[in-house]
Design a protein around this motif. Structure first.
Motif, PDB file in Angstrom:
ATOM      1  N   LEU A  85      29.272   5.763  -9.441  1.00 39.17           N
ATOM      2  CA  LEU A  85      28.477   5.900  -8.097  1.00 39.17           C
ATOM      3  C   LEU A  85      28.948   4.788  -7.195  1.00 39.17           C
ATOM      4  O   LEU A  85      29.029   4.896  -5.717  1.00 39.17           O
ATOM      5  N   TYR A  98      31.714   5.757  -5.360  1.00 41.94           N
ATOM      6  CA  TYR A  98      31.713   7.068  -4.848  1.00 41.94           C
ATOM      7  C   TYR A  98      30.992   7.127  -3.658  1.00 41.94           C
ATOM      8  O   TYR A  98      31.077   7.699  -2.494  1.00 41.94           O
ATOM      9  N   LEU A 125      23.383  14.660  -8.537  1.00 40.80           N
ATOM     10  CA  LEU A 125      23.442  12.969  -8.258  1.00 40.80           C
ATOM     11  C   LEU A 125      21.853  12.649  -7.891  1.00 40.80           C
ATOM     12  O   LEU A 125      21.718  11.542  -8.111  1.00 40.80           O
ATOM     13  N   LEU A 128      21.192   9.237  -9.407  1.00 43.64           N
ATOM     14  CA  LEU A 128      20.819   8.020  -8.926  1.00 43.64           C
ATOM     15  C   LEU A 128      19.527   7.375  -9.476  1.00 43.64           C
ATOM     16  O   LEU A 128      19.402   6.174  -9.520  1.00 43.64           O
ATOM     17  N   PHE A 139      32.108  14.382  -7.788  1.00 42.46           N
ATOM     18  CA  PHE A 139      31.807  13.202  -8.737  1.00 42.46           C
ATOM     19  C   PHE A 139      32.092  13.490  -9.923  1.00 42.46           C
ATOM     20  O   PHE A 139      32.559  12.735 -10.687  1.00 42.46           O
TER      21      PHE A 139
END
Length: 343
Positions: free
Chosen positions: A17, A20, A49, A53, A299
């Protein structure tokens, strides 16, 4: 071993992440209790995602209620379950499968009674629209079952607003906005129908403050005005105030031009990672049917094919030339990735 596995996976996902997203902001993480039963209730825009997160930024090893369709392949199912994901069946999965949810909800209740954390997306589906959709009552069923079976349990409901500047783009910026905990206990059982309505309203109202909420009937025109004003979609308080004031109280800015060298660094990065990039552009991306899955699949390639390709190139350079050339290549890719994403 389970804790080691979860720590390892979370650390790896966090690293992915970092490379990304240009920026990830976290607000009000201090609202999250460390040793109490918690249900995180997030809006759902950006498919997997959203879950990643919350999983990597909430400070808890959480369990996730996940749509059952992704558990169809045995190997994938084993991996997902090892990551504390629990399959939930929907009507579209067939009426005959709905009864399977009973055991999942019972397991969720047991987990909450043991002071664990669970993540649920109560909108029931994902959508890139910047609006909080009506909430399903599935999460209230888990709450009531928990309080009935384990009456001494107190549950903290924490709404989570997930905000993206441009969710389908790379590189994007995000805000994870944790809300004020809503504590529920056995007193909720008095009048279930009223309690369900009240809980859904409380959670929905917080989500509408924690993320950007554009009313459906004026969605397209409102969104266009906000985009024309170049508002910052990772600042939901400002954007919602702008909407509420009929666009009279808006914090706007001129579009930022990308760094002049950013495109060069991106081209150089693509050259260094040409095979994963080719697979993404020519094989994976054309097969994506829902735009909400664009970032998820991109991702997935970032954290799977890219590291494998880098290791293969390093191995070839080390065997054909010298090991120092392998590490020079690795450092080159890392620097180009940072410059391409963070500038």
């Amino acid at each position: 071993m389970k804790q080691i596995w979860l720590f390892t996976v979370r650390a790896y996902i966090r690293l992915g992440l970092f490379f990304y997203f240009k920026k990830i902001d976290i607000r009000n993480a201090n609202h999250i209790p460390k040793d109490e039963a918690v249900i995180f209730l997030g809006n759902h825009q950006n498919a997997l995602l959203d879950a990643l997160l919350i999983a990597t930024k909430n400070g808890r090893f959480s369990y996730f209620l996940t749509r059952a369709g992704v558990f169809e392949k045995p190997l994938v199912s084993r991996i997902l379950k090892s990551l504390q994901m629990l399959p939930v069946y929907r009507i579209r999965d067939g009426w005959g499968n709905l009864n399977k949810n009973n055991s999942i909800f019972s397991k969720s209740s047991k987990l909450l009674s043991e002071q664990n954390a669970i993540v649920i997306f109560p909108e029931g589906s994902h959508n890139l629209n910047r609006t909080v959709r009506p909430l399903s009552k599935g999460f209230t069923r888990i709450i009531f079952e928990t309080l009935e079976r384990y009456p001494n349990t107190k549950i903290q409901l924490i709404p989570v607003g997930l905000n993206y500047k441009k969710a389908e783009k790379f590189s994007d910026s995000a805000l994870i906005n944790f809300g004020t905990p809503i504590q529920v206990d056995k007193e909720l059982l008095g009048d279930k129908n009223k309690s369900i309505i009240k809980l859904k309203e409380q959670v929905s109202q917080q989500l509408q403050q924690l993320t950007i909420h554009i009313e459906s009937e004026k969605y397209d025109s409102t969104l266009k005005k906000l985009e024309d004003l170049n508002v910052d979609f990772t600042k939901p308080e400002e954007v919602n105030q702008c909407i509420a004031s009929n666009f009279e109280d808006c914090k706007t800015s001129t579009p930022k031009k990308s760094h002049p060298l950013k495109r060069l660094f991106k081209v150089l990065l693509i050259i260094n990672l040409f095979i994963p990039y080719f697979i993404w552009k020519k094989i994976a991306q054309p097969k994506i049917k829902e735009i909400e899955f664009t970032s998820t699949f991109r991702f997935a390639i970032v954290i799977s094919l890219v590291p494998i390709f880098i290791l293969i190139v390093m191995l070839i350079l080390g065997l054909v030339f010298q090991i120092k050339f392998a590490f020079m290549y690795l450092i080159n890719v890392i620097v180009l990735a940072l410059l391409s994403v963070k500038l």
